[in-house]
Design a protein around this motif. Sequence first.
Motif, PDB file in Angstrom:
ATOM      1  N   LYS A  55       0.842  -1.206   0.000  1.00  0.00           N
ATOM      2  CA  LYS A  55       0.000   0.000   0.000  1.00  0.00           C
ATOM      3  C   LYS A  55       0.874   1.252   0.000  1.00  0.00           C
ATOM      4  N   GLN A  56       1.879   1.266   0.875  1.00  0.00           N
ATOM      5  CA  GLN A  56       2.755   2.432   0.983  1.00  0.00           C
ATOM      6  C   GLN A  56       3.549   2.649  -0.314  1.00  0.00           C
ATOM      7  N   ALA A  57       4.119   1.592  -0.873  1.00  0.00           N
ATOM      8  CA  ALA A  57       4.902   1.705  -2.106  1.00  0.00           C
ATOM      9  C   ALA A  57       4.021   2.157  -3.267  1.00  0.00           C
ATOM     10  N   CYS A  58       2.793   1.656  -3.328  1.00  0.00           N
ATOM     11  CA  CYS A  58       1.853   2.079  -4.381  1.00  0.00           C
ATOM     12  C   CYS A  58       1.478   3.551  -4.206  1.00  0.00           C
ATOM     13  N   ASP A  59       1.288   3.993  -2.959  1.00  0.00           N
ATOM     14  CA  ASP A  59       0.977   5.407  -2.701  1.00  0.00           C
ATOM     15  C   ASP A  59       2.129   6.310  -3.161  1.00  0.00           C
ATOM     16  N   PHE A  60       3.370   5.906  -2.874  1.00  0.00           N
ATOM     17  CA  PHE A  60       4.510   6.703  -3.338  1.00  0.00           C
ATOM     18  C   PHE A  60       4.562   6.706  -4.863  1.00  0.00           C
ATOM     19  N   THR A  61       4.351   5.531  -5.479  1.00  0.00           N
ATOM     20  CA  THR A  61       4.360   5.431  -6.941  1.00  0.00           C
ATOM     21  C   THR A  61       3.289   6.327  -7.556  1.00  0.00           C
ATOM     22  N   ASP A  62       2.087   6.295  -6.986  1.00  0.00           N
ATOM     23  CA  ASP A  62       0.974   7.108  -7.502  1.00  0.00           C
ATOM     24  C   ASP A  62       1.259   8.608  -7.419  1.00  0.00           C
ATOM     25  N   ASN A  63       2.139   9.003  -6.518  1.00  0.00           N
ATOM     26  CA  ASN A  63       2.439  10.429  -6.314  1.00  0.00           C
ATOM     27  C   ASN A  63       3.836  10.831  -6.777  1.00  0.00           C
ATOM     28  N   LEU A  72       4.088  14.078  -8.909  1.00  0.00           N
ATOM     29  CA  LEU A  72       3.851  15.235  -8.049  1.00  0.00           C
ATOM     30  C   LEU A  72       5.096  15.545  -7.210  1.00  0.00           C
ATOM     31  N   LEU A  73       5.671  14.499  -6.608  1.00  0.00           N
ATOM     32  CA  LEU A  73       6.864  14.667  -5.777  1.00  0.00           C
ATOM     33  C   LEU A  73       8.049  15.143  -6.610  1.00  0.00           C
ATOM     34  N   ALA A  74       8.247  14.527  -7.771  1.00  0.00           N
ATOM     35  CA  ALA A  74       9.363  14.917  -8.646  1.00  0.00           C
ATOM     36  C   ALA A  74       9.206  16.369  -9.087  1.00  0.00           C
ATOM     37  N   GLY A  75       7.972  16.762  -9.392  1.00  0.00           N
ATOM     38  CA  GLY A  75       7.709  18.140  -9.803  1.00  0.00           C
ATOM     39  C   GLY A  75       8.029  19.146  -8.707  1.00  0.00           C
ATOM     40  N   ALA A  76       7.940  18.704  -7.454  1.00  0.00           N
ATOM     41  CA  ALA A  76       8.273  19.573  -6.317  1.00  0.00           C
ATOM     42  C   ALA A  76       9.752  19.432  -5.926  1.00  0.00           C
ATOM     43  N   GLY A  77      10.518  18.658  -6.721  1.00  0.00           N
ATOM     44  CA  GLY A  77      11.959  18.545  -6.475  1.00  0.00           C
ATOM     45  C   GLY A  77      12.380  17.397  -5.582  1.00  0.00           C
ATOM     46  N   TYR A  78      11.515  16.401  -5.384  1.00  0.00           N
ATOM     47  CA  TYR A  78      11.834  15.275  -4.500  1.00  0.00           C
ATOM     48  C   TYR A  78      12.062  13.987  -5.283  1.00  0.00           C
ATOM     49  N   ASP A  79      13.117  13.263  -4.926  1.00  0.00           N
ATOM     50  CA  ASP A  79      13.318  11.895  -5.374  1.00  0.00           C
ATOM     51  C   ASP A  79      12.856  10.992  -4.234  1.00  0.00           C
ATOM     52  N   GLY A 123      -2.165   6.068   4.324  1.00  0.00           N
ATOM     53  CA  GLY A 123      -2.388   7.488   4.591  1.00  0.00           C
ATOM     54  C   GLY A 123      -1.132   8.294   4.826  1.00  0.00           C
ATOM     55  N   HIS A 124       0.014   7.628   4.956  1.00  0.00           N
ATOM     56  CA  HIS A 124       1.253   8.339   5.267  1.00  0.00           C
ATOM     57  C   HIS A 124       1.669   9.267   4.124  1.00  0.00           C
ATOM     58  N   VAL A 125       1.583   8.793   2.889  1.00  0.00           N
ATOM     59  CA  VAL A 125       2.026   9.605   1.756  1.00  0.00           C
ATOM     60  C   VAL A 125       1.146  10.850   1.619  1.00  0.00           C
ATOM     61  N   ALA A 126      -0.152  10.700   1.785  1.00  0.00           N
ATOM     62  CA  ALA A 126      -1.064  11.858   1.714  1.00  0.00           C
ATOM     63  C   ALA A 126      -0.712  12.878   2.795  1.00  0.00           C
ATOM     64  N   LYS A 127      -0.421  12.401   4.002  1.00  0.00           N
ATOM     65  CA  LYS A 127      -0.042  13.299   5.096  1.00  0.00           C
ATOM     66  C   LYS A 127       1.287  13.983   4.779  1.00  0.00           C
ATOM     67  N   LEU A 128       2.218  13.236   4.232  1.00  0.00           N
ATOM     68  CA  LEU A 128       3.521  13.786   3.875  1.00  0.00           C
ATOM     69  C   LEU A 128       3.360  14.898   2.830  1.00  0.00           C
ATOM     70  N   LEU A 129       2.521  14.666   1.828  1.00  0.00           N
ATOM     71  CA  LEU A 129       2.265  15.695   0.813  1.00  0.00           C
ATOM     72  C   LEU A 129       1.709  16.966   1.448  1.00  0.00           C
ATOM     73  N   ARG A 130       0.789  16.798   2.398  1.00  0.00           N
ATOM     74  CA  ARG A 130       0.234  17.963   3.093  1.00  0.00           C
ATOM     75  C   ARG A 130       1.314  18.672   3.904  1.00  0.00           C
ATOM     76  N   ASP A 131       2.101  17.895   4.658  1.00  0.00           N
ATOM     77  CA  ASP A 131       3.153  18.479   5.504  1.00  0.00           C
ATOM     78  C   ASP A 131       4.202  19.218   4.678  1.00  0.00           C
ATOM     79  N   LEU A 132       4.509  18.686   3.486  1.00  0.00           N
ATOM     80  CA  LEU A 132       5.512  19.307   2.614  1.00  0.00           C
ATOM     81  C   LEU A 132       4.900  20.398   1.737  1.00  0.00           C
ATOM     82  N   LYS A 133       3.576  20.597   1.896  1.00  0.00           N
ATOM     83  CA  LYS A 133       2.823  21.615   1.141  1.00  0.00           C
ATOM     84  C   LYS A 133       2.950  21.407  -0.377  1.00  0.00           C
ATOM     85  N   ILE A 134       2.750  20.156  -0.783  1.00  0.00           N
ATOM     86  CA  ILE A 134       2.772  19.801  -2.199  1.00  0.00           C
ATOM     87  C   ILE A 134       1.319  19.632  -2.620  1.00  0.00           C
ATOM     88  N   ASP A 135       0.877  20.478  -3.540  1.00  0.00           N
ATOM     89  CA  ASP A 135      -0.523  20.447  -4.000  1.00  0.00           C
ATOM     90  C   ASP A 135      -0.687  19.573  -5.220  1.00  0.00           C
TER      91      ASP A 135
END
Length: 158
Positions: free
Chosen positions: A49-57, A60-67, A144-156
């Motif tokens: 679940k966690q790996a799929c959540d990271f893959t799905d995002n 978005l993460l790369a666009g915000a400068g995250y690997d 839910g961790h990846v969604a929370k991380l996106l919010r915490d990092l302010k990635i829309d």
Amino acid sequence: MSERLQPGDPAPAFTLPDADGKQVSLANHAGRKVIVYFYPAALTPGCTKQACDFTDNLRLLAGAGYDVIGVSPDKPEKLAKFREQEQLGVTLVGDPEKKVLEAYGAFGEKKLYGKVVTGVIRSTVVVDEEGRVERALYNVKATGHVAKLLRDLKIDGA
């Protein structure tokens, strides 16, 4: 047991084999932010679940400068099976000797079904462009961790 990292700490350097047996180093990502997440085992429900959540995002993460790099104690062959079976896009590396897990404070005593056991502590460490710890999150939930991380990092855009 391993010490937990704090914001401002230098992120421990590592070089580990990925699902194809190629060496992946934190140093290869210098100048970019890196989310290093630690999970107990490939091909298990929570870790999937966690790996799929990271893959799905990933876009978005790369666009915000995250690997994103996922670290588990699994061997490359199991990581390759995990990646193919779940069509994962995240970089997965194996740490069978648990040296990197320990260096990041992601291996030690934890509670599992009410018992204290020694194992991988599901954790996420955000490393800044200079190789310093920006955030260190321990005992995170798989769901839910990846969604929370996106919010915490302010990635829309999720």
